[in-house]
Enzyme design. Structure first.
Site, short mmCIF file in Angstrom:
data_model
loop_
_atom_site.label_atom_id
_atom_site.label_comp_id
_atom_site.label_asym_id
_atom_site.label_seq_id
_atom_site.Cartn_x
_atom_site.Cartn_y
_atom_site.Cartn_z
N ASP A 204 -16.72 -27.50 -19.98
CA ASP A 204 -17.00 -26.64 -21.14
C ASP A 204 -18.49 -26.57 -21.45
OD1 ASP A 204 -16.13 -24.89 -23.17
OD2 ASP A 204 -16.13 -26.50 -24.65
N SER A 228 -15.44 -20.88 -28.19
CA SER A 228 -14.52 -20.72 -27.07
C SER A 228 -13.18 -20.19 -27.59
CB SER A 228 -14.30 -22.07 -26.37
OG SER A 228 -15.52 -22.58 -25.88
N GLN A 278 -12.99 -18.94 -18.61
CA GLN A 278 -13.04 -19.07 -20.07
C GLN A 278 -13.52 -17.76 -20.69
OE1 GLN A 278 -16.20 -21.13 -22.68
NE2 GLN A 278 -14.64 -22.74 -22.45
#
Length: 292
Positions: A204, A228, A278
């Protein structure tokens, strides 16, 4: 073990509360809410604690539902959806203040052989000789707002060495592609299950910023709201989180206040170990309006 790595491993020492119920500690790291990678890694570890180690995780799909509160622990509620002959499926809700902040589904498979191919690792300089992120941060800290400086300089458990260093404070628009080497800075003696949870944590870092590159945006702009939205990973081959890994990410599209990012993670020998996807919120507010 170096102190930042010990603190990281303490965060991944989940406390079992009851069957299928675990508790993990939160951590403040200069952001407004809990770092999404920490929640993803802890949730994956909670799910994996209910699966035999001979069935490694091969994929996860997750949604970030609410900002996490770093002042209180996170409870992980694991649902044992299915235990099949070859595949096992788990669903996890991460809960704070009685409400889910994150939802993850993970799939595990008995190891099998079969047809195999992979994308070729990009030809980039190795990590040796590249400047690490700590040195880069020290050069930039005086240009940061005062409230961010202490966290910006805090020693971190993961070292990053960008192939092409960027100025994160005053970024020039550039193509939406990033290549960075990374590793945990001390030896991690743990199961492959733990290494995969830690890779979920590391995956991430910086990923959402790839879609921001063409727009000269950064996370410290007062009129930029970033978060996110979802996160997916596929695990392909074994690796060690304390050995150098290359993370190449690219963003083929941004629009509607969202940006999509894809990543590939390679061992130093060129083996592809994981793929990542993502989508993130990239909302630009009028300069005179507060974010939120």
């Amino acid at each position: 073990m170096k102190a930042p790595v010990r603190e990281l491993m303490d965060l991944f020492d989940l406390e079992p509360l009851e069957n299928n119920l675990f508790r993990g500690q939160s951590q403040a790291n200069g952001q407004r809410s809990v770092f999404g990678g920490l929640v993803a890694g802890q949730a994956l570890l909670a799910a994996s604690r209910t699966v035999p180690e001979e069935r490694p995780v091969h994929s996860l799909h997750a949604y970030f539902l609410r900002p996490g509160d770093f002042n209180v622990p996170i409870v992980y509620d694991v649902d044992r959806i299915r235990d099949g002959k070859s595949f096992t499926t788990r669903r996890v809700n991460a809960i704070q203040h009685g409400r889910p902040i994150f939802s993850l589904a993970a799939s595990y498979q008995v190891e099998e052989s079969g047809a195999s191919h992979q994308a070729t690792m990009p030809e980039v300089p190795g990590p040796e000789g590249l400047e690490n992120d700590e040195a880069i941060r020290h050069k930039l800290v005086e240009r940061l707002p005062e409230q961010y400086r202490q966290d910006f300089l805090t020693e971190r458990p993961v070292e990053f060495r960008p192939v092409t260093p960027l100025d994160p404070i005053s970024p020039e628009p550039k193509a939406p592609v990033r290549e960075v080497w990374f590793r945990v800075i001390d030896r991690v003696e743990a199961s492959p299950m733990m290494h995969r949870a830690l890779l979920a944590y590391c995956s991430d870092f910086g990923l959402m910023g790839t879609a921001m590159l063409p727009h000269g945006m950064n996370f410290w702009q007062a009129n930029v709201q970033c978060a996110s939205i979802d996160h997916a990973m596929w695990f392909h081959n074994d690796f060690r989180i304390d050995e150098w890994l290359l993370y190449r990410s690219e963003s083929p599209f941004a629009g509607g206040s969202r940006g999509i990012n894809f990543g590939a993670i390679y061992r130093q020998d060129g083996t592809l170990v994981a793929s990542v996807a993502q989508e993130g919120l990239m909302r630009i507010h009028p300069s005179d309006s507060p974010t939120g």
